[in-house]
Design a protein around this motif. Structure first.
Motif, PDB file in Angstrom:
ATOM      1  N   TYR A  25      36.730  33.205  48.827  1.00 20.76           N
ATOM      2  CA  TYR A  25      37.895  33.685  48.072  1.00 20.76           C
ATOM      3  C   TYR A  25      38.809  32.525  47.690  1.00 20.76           C
ATOM      4  O   TYR A  25      39.246  32.416  46.531  1.00 20.76           O
ATOM      5  CB  TYR A  25      38.661  34.724  48.888  1.00 20.76           C
ATOM      6  CG  TYR A  25      39.977  35.119  48.274  1.00 20.76           C
ATOM      7  CD1 TYR A  25      40.014  35.976  47.186  1.00 20.76           C
ATOM      8  CD2 TYR A  25      41.175  34.626  48.774  1.00 20.76           C
ATOM      9  CE1 TYR A  25      41.218  36.334  46.600  1.00 20.76           C
ATOM     10  CE2 TYR A  25      42.382  34.979  48.201  1.00 20.76           C
ATOM     11  CZ  TYR A  25      42.395  35.831  47.120  1.00 20.76           C
ATOM     12  OH  TYR A  25      43.587  36.172  46.547  1.00 20.76           O
ATOM     13  N   MET A  29      39.666  31.353  43.923  1.00 19.98           N
ATOM     14  CA  MET A  29      41.029  31.309  43.411  1.00 19.98           C
ATOM     15  C   MET A  29      41.420  29.900  42.982  1.00 19.98           C
ATOM     16  O   MET A  29      42.133  29.728  41.994  1.00 19.98           O
ATOM     17  CB  MET A  29      42.016  31.845  44.458  1.00 19.98           C
ATOM     18  CG  MET A  29      41.860  33.323  44.738  1.00 19.98           C
ATOM     19  SD  MET A  29      41.970  34.355  43.271  1.00 19.98           S
ATOM     20  CE  MET A  29      43.689  34.215  42.875  1.00 19.98           C
ATOM     21  N   ILE A  33      43.020  29.121  39.374  1.00 18.40           N
ATOM     22  CA  ILE A  33      44.426  28.693  39.309  1.00 18.40           C
ATOM     23  C   ILE A  33      44.502  27.182  39.201  1.00 18.40           C
ATOM     24  O   ILE A  33      44.168  26.473  40.138  1.00 18.40           O
ATOM     25  CB  ILE A  33      45.202  29.174  40.553  1.00 18.40           C
ATOM     26  CG1 ILE A  33      45.211  30.686  40.614  1.00 18.40           C
ATOM     27  CG2 ILE A  33      46.611  28.617  40.543  1.00 18.40           C
ATOM     28  CD1 ILE A  33      45.807  31.235  41.881  1.00 18.40           C
ATOM     29  N   VAL A  39      48.774  31.405  37.072  1.00 18.20           N
ATOM     30  CA  VAL A  39      49.372  32.322  38.055  1.00 18.20           C
ATOM     31  C   VAL A  39      50.157  33.415  37.337  1.00 18.20           C
ATOM     32  O   VAL A  39      50.060  34.590  37.686  1.00 18.20           O
ATOM     33  CB  VAL A  39      50.282  31.554  39.040  1.00 18.20           C
ATOM     34  CG1 VAL A  39      51.008  32.514  39.970  1.00 18.20           C
ATOM     35  CG2 VAL A  39      49.475  30.562  39.844  1.00 18.20           C
ATOM     36  N   LEU A  42      47.707  35.958  35.812  1.00 18.21           N
ATOM     37  CA  LEU A  42      47.099  36.797  36.849  1.00 18.21           C
ATOM     38  C   LEU A  42      48.113  37.793  37.412  1.00 18.21           C
ATOM     39  O   LEU A  42      47.775  38.937  37.712  1.00 18.21           O
ATOM     40  CB  LEU A  42      46.522  35.931  37.968  1.00 18.21           C
ATOM     41  CG  LEU A  42      45.303  35.090  37.611  1.00 18.21           C
ATOM     42  CD1 LEU A  42      44.977  34.120  38.741  1.00 18.21           C
ATOM     43  CD2 LEU A  42      44.115  35.975  37.304  1.00 18.21           C
ATOM     44  N   ARG A  43      49.353  37.354  37.554  1.00 19.85           N
ATOM     45  CA  ARG A  43      50.402  38.235  38.069  1.00 19.85           C
ATOM     46  C   ARG A  43      50.742  39.333  37.062  1.00 19.85           C
ATOM     47  O   ARG A  43      50.896  40.497  37.416  1.00 19.85           O
ATOM     48  CB  ARG A  43      51.644  37.402  38.405  1.00 19.85           C
ATOM     49  CG  ARG A  43      52.635  38.079  39.297  1.00 19.85           C
ATOM     50  CD  ARG A  43      53.769  37.179  39.747  1.00 19.85           C
ATOM     51  NE  ARG A  43      54.061  36.004  38.950  1.00 19.85           N
ATOM     52  CZ  ARG A  43      54.768  36.024  37.813  1.00 19.85           C
ATOM     53  NH1 ARG A  43      55.232  37.147  37.334  1.00 19.85           N
ATOM     54  NH2 ARG A  43      55.010  34.894  37.146  1.00 19.85           N
ATOM     55  N   ILE A  47      46.452  41.321  38.788  1.00 18.07           N
ATOM     56  CA  ILE A  47      45.343  40.819  39.596  1.00 18.07           C
ATOM     57  C   ILE A  47      45.859  40.163  40.862  1.00 18.07           C
ATOM     58  O   ILE A  47      45.238  40.249  41.915  1.00 18.07           O
ATOM     59  CB  ILE A  47      44.493  39.827  38.766  1.00 18.07           C
ATOM     60  CG1 ILE A  47      43.888  40.565  37.579  1.00 18.07           C
ATOM     61  CG2 ILE A  47      43.425  39.170  39.605  1.00 18.07           C
ATOM     62  CD1 ILE A  47      43.242  39.658  36.563  1.00 18.07           C
ATOM     63  N   MET A  48      47.014  39.533  40.773  1.00 15.84           N
ATOM     64  CA  MET A  48      47.574  38.813  41.906  1.00 15.84           C
ATOM     65  C   MET A  48      49.009  39.275  42.153  1.00 15.84           C
ATOM     66  O   MET A  48      49.761  39.485  41.207  1.00 15.84           O
ATOM     67  CB  MET A  48      47.554  37.314  41.602  1.00 15.84           C
ATOM     68  CG  MET A  48      48.206  36.472  42.661  1.00 15.84           C
ATOM     69  SD  MET A  48      48.262  34.742  42.168  1.00 15.84           S
ATOM     70  CE  MET A  48      46.570  34.306  42.462  1.00 15.84           C
ATOM     71  N   SER A  50      52.345  38.032  44.189  1.00 17.04           N
ATOM     72  CA  SER A  50      52.905  36.858  44.842  1.00 17.04           C
ATOM     73  C   SER A  50      54.294  37.176  45.364  1.00 17.04           C
ATOM     74  O   SER A  50      55.133  37.696  44.636  1.00 17.04           O
ATOM     75  CB  SER A  50      52.969  35.692  43.848  1.00 17.04           C
ATOM     76  OG  SER A  50      53.666  34.620  44.421  1.00 17.04           O
ATOM     77  N   ASP A  55      55.876  30.476  40.683  1.00 14.85           N
ATOM     78  CA  ASP A  55      54.446  30.332  40.418  1.00 14.85           C
ATOM     79  C   ASP A  55      53.966  28.936  40.794  1.00 14.85           C
ATOM     80  O   ASP A  55      52.816  28.756  41.186  1.00 14.85           O
ATOM     81  CB  ASP A  55      54.156  30.610  38.941  1.00 14.85           C
ATOM     82  CG  ASP A  55      54.406  32.058  38.560  1.00 14.85           C
ATOM     83  OD1 ASP A  55      54.450  32.914  39.477  1.00 14.85           O
ATOM     84  OD2 ASP A  55      54.546  32.337  37.360  1.00 14.85           O
ATOM     85  N   MET A  58      52.765  28.841  44.276  1.00 11.16           N
ATOM     86  CA  MET A  58      51.436  29.427  44.419  1.00 11.16           C
ATOM     87  C   MET A  58      50.364  28.400  44.053  1.00 11.16           C
ATOM     88  O   MET A  58      49.354  28.277  44.749  1.00 11.16           O
ATOM     89  CB  MET A  58      51.313  30.668  43.540  1.00 11.16           C
ATOM     90  CG  MET A  58      49.977  31.363  43.658  1.00 11.16           C
ATOM     91  SD  MET A  58      49.663  32.104  45.257  1.00 11.16           S
ATOM     92  CE  MET A  58      50.664  33.552  45.134  1.00 11.16           C
TER      93      MET A  58
END
Length: 136
Positions: A25, A29, A33, A39, A42-43, A47-48, A50, A55, A58
């Protein structure tokens, strides 16, 4: 980050028979990323999630996690293949480029629609001028 490091160390220990799901995983990722824009996308797509302040944190977190060179790409091979197929599709690339380049504002889409209608009406006018309808 400490949590991921501890779980990776646990997965790599010889005492466990676990698959390296967390390592796979984290590597997956890390491949997705690279910038704060990744990020953010994806946010926004859900999907993500945080809970970090930014960001950028992350991005830095995933770059700092060390998987010690262990890779288990087979766990995410199907996802990676589908992403590659999607990104390498010429039709999708051309459509995205067309939309991004020429349809940035609603005015351009309306102008294209109006030009299409005018072109169709011009074709119909020309056709009926050449082949007029016969009245009995």
């Amino acid at each position: 980050m400490v949590f991921f490091s501890n779980v990776i160390a646990f997965e790599m220990s010889t005492e466990t028979d676990y698959e390296c799901y967390v390592i796979a995983y984290v590597n997956f990722m890390k491949s997705l990323i690279e910038t704060t824009g990744d990020v953010k996308e994806l946010r926004e797509k859900g999907i993500m999630v945080s809970h970090l302040r930014s960001d950028d944190q992350m991005v830095r977190m995933f770059k700092q996690i060390d998987t010690y060179g262990v890779d288990h790409w087979g766990l995410f091979q199907d996802v990676t293949t589908r992403i590659d197929d999607h990104c390498n599709s010429k039709a999708k690339t051309w459509m995205a480029d067309l939309i991004h380049t020429y349809f940035r504002t609603p005015c351009t889409a309306i102008a294209l629609l109006a030009a299409g209608f005018l072109l169709c009406f011009t074709f119909l006018q020309t056709f009926y001028t050449i082949h007029p309808m016969k009245n009995n």
